[in-house]
Design a protein around this motif. Structure first.
Motif, short mmCIF file in Angstrom:
data_model
loop_
_atom_site.label_atom_id
_atom_site.label_comp_id
_atom_site.label_asym_id
_atom_site.label_seq_id
_atom_site.Cartn_x
_atom_site.Cartn_y
_atom_site.Cartn_z
N ASN A 259 -50.57 -20.02 12.84
CA ASN A 259 -50.89 -18.71 12.26
C ASN A 259 -52.13 -18.76 11.37
O ASN A 259 -52.98 -17.87 11.41
CB ASN A 259 -49.70 -18.16 11.48
CG ASN A 259 -48.54 -17.77 12.39
OD1 ASN A 259 -48.73 -17.51 13.57
ND2 ASN A 259 -47.34 -17.76 11.85
N ASP A 260 -52.23 -19.81 10.55
CA ASP A 260 -53.41 -19.94 9.68
C ASP A 260 -54.67 -20.19 10.50
O ASP A 260 -55.75 -19.72 10.15
CB ASP A 260 -53.21 -21.09 8.68
CG ASP A 260 -52.28 -20.71 7.54
OD1 ASP A 260 -52.06 -19.50 7.34
OD2 ASP A 260 -51.76 -21.62 6.87
N ARG A 262 -55.25 -19.01 13.52
CA ARG A 262 -55.67 -17.72 14.10
C ARG A 262 -56.33 -16.84 13.04
O ARG A 262 -57.35 -16.17 13.33
CB ARG A 262 -54.45 -16.99 14.69
CG ARG A 262 -54.79 -15.60 15.28
CD ARG A 262 -55.77 -15.75 16.42
NE ARG A 262 -56.28 -14.47 16.91
CZ ARG A 262 -57.37 -13.87 16.43
NH1 ARG A 262 -58.05 -14.42 15.42
NH2 ARG A 262 -57.78 -12.74 16.94
N GLY A 291 -48.64 -17.10 18.82
CA GLY A 291 -49.48 -16.96 17.64
C GLY A 291 -50.81 -16.28 17.86
O GLY A 291 -51.66 -16.28 16.97
#
Length: 312
Positions: A259-260, A262, A291
């Motif tokens: 997630n980070d 992206r 994600g």
């Protein structure tokens, strides 16, 4: 001066984690004797990589060696290293027989051992890695060379996950790209990104020793103006819009990073994930897809997998 050689017989999937543990414990470099090196094909501008003797390699698995100077704290250091290696099994890594042996070596024998294992090796179609003492000359203007000193680095670029990462960077990085290297280790991927034309590279590692090592290697290769190394835990509190994020670390860490990654990539940017043992392949693939990534290419070597994914 006398040194103690720490030798552990393990499995391929635990090599990078064990190398990192030894590096953090203050080992003066790490030697990796991988049985598969005897059958793996490496290209070299000189026609061969290095003459390997089967007597120097285990019949199966991998032997990781490191060297510690004699000191009053040596026994405590060795026990700490063994405990940390044992703990790797809790992260799903197969540490194999995990047989540890210790032996005493003289300074001159230790110094000679390094040069036995490190020769110039062409690791991708454009990139060669050479020991700093070799005075290696490129065979063409297109060939790129990374110099490494094994006394500083715990990675020489020939582990499958690193080879796959270098190949993925070669395919992906464009001139003027902004790149983030998460868990930079020796700094080899950041150096490669700079040589491939990246405008700037931010290299992160949570280990202060690795940060120092990466800075030394980056300076050795003349890319300090392009690569900034920082002591940082993954992508915590980052607000960037990079073109490429590369992470050659454990699959379990990549799952937490998706997630980070992206959030710190431009739409259409590339996320290169490596250090993934084959049995974790589908789990990582699913996490990337969920994600916000599209899988562009899957690279595989032996038991290792690398994904090139596009941010959508």
């Amino acid at each position: 001066m006398k040194w103690t050689e720490f030798r552990v017989h393990t499995k391929n999937e635990a090599v990078e984690a064990i190398s990192n543990i030894l590096h953090e414990a203050g080992a003066s470099g790490v030697v990796i004797e991988d049985a598969t090196d005897l059958t793996r094909g490496f290209d070299s501008p000189e026609g061969e990589w290095v003459e390997l003797s089967p007597e120097d390699y285990p019949e199966e698995g991998v032997v990781v060696k490191s060297y510690f100077p004699e000191s009053s704290h040596l026994q405590e250091t060795v026990e700490g290293v063994q405990h940390s290696i044992n703990e790797l099994s809790h992260y799903g890594l197969d540490i194999g027989a995990n047989v540890v042996t210790l032996s005493e070596v003289e300074e001159e024998d230790w110094a000679h051992a390094w040069k036995k294992y490190y020769k110039p090796v062409k690791v991708t179609s454009e990139l060669t890695i050479a020991p700093s003492w070799e005075n290696y000359t490129p065979f063409s203007s297109e060939e790129k060379v990374i110099e490494l000193d094994p006394g500083m680095a715990f990675g020489t670029g020939t582990h499958p996950s690193t080879l796959l990462s270098l190949t993925a960077l070669e395919e992906t990085v464009q001139k003027q790209d902004e790149v983030i290297d998460v868990g930079t280790g020796s700094g080899i991927l950041s150096i490669a990104a700079a040589l491939y034309g990246a405008k700037n590279v931010r290299a992160f590692d949570v280990d202060e020793v690795a940060v120092r090592t990466a800075k030394e290697n980056i300076e050795l290769n003349g890319v300090s103006s392009t690569v900034l190394v920082e002591h940082k835990n993954l992508l915590a509190d980052m607000k960037a819009q990079a073109d490429v994020v590369v992470a050659n670390i454990l699959a379990e860490v990549i799952l937490r990073l998706v997630n980070d990654a992206r959030a710190n990539l431009k739409t259409g940017g590339s996320f290169i994930t490596s250090g993934i043992i084959r049995r974790k392949k589908e789990e990582v693939r699913e996490a990337l897809t969920a994600g916000g990534f599209e899988i562009v290419e899957v690279l595989e070597m032996e038991d290792w997998v690398t994904f090139i994914a596009k941010a959508v």
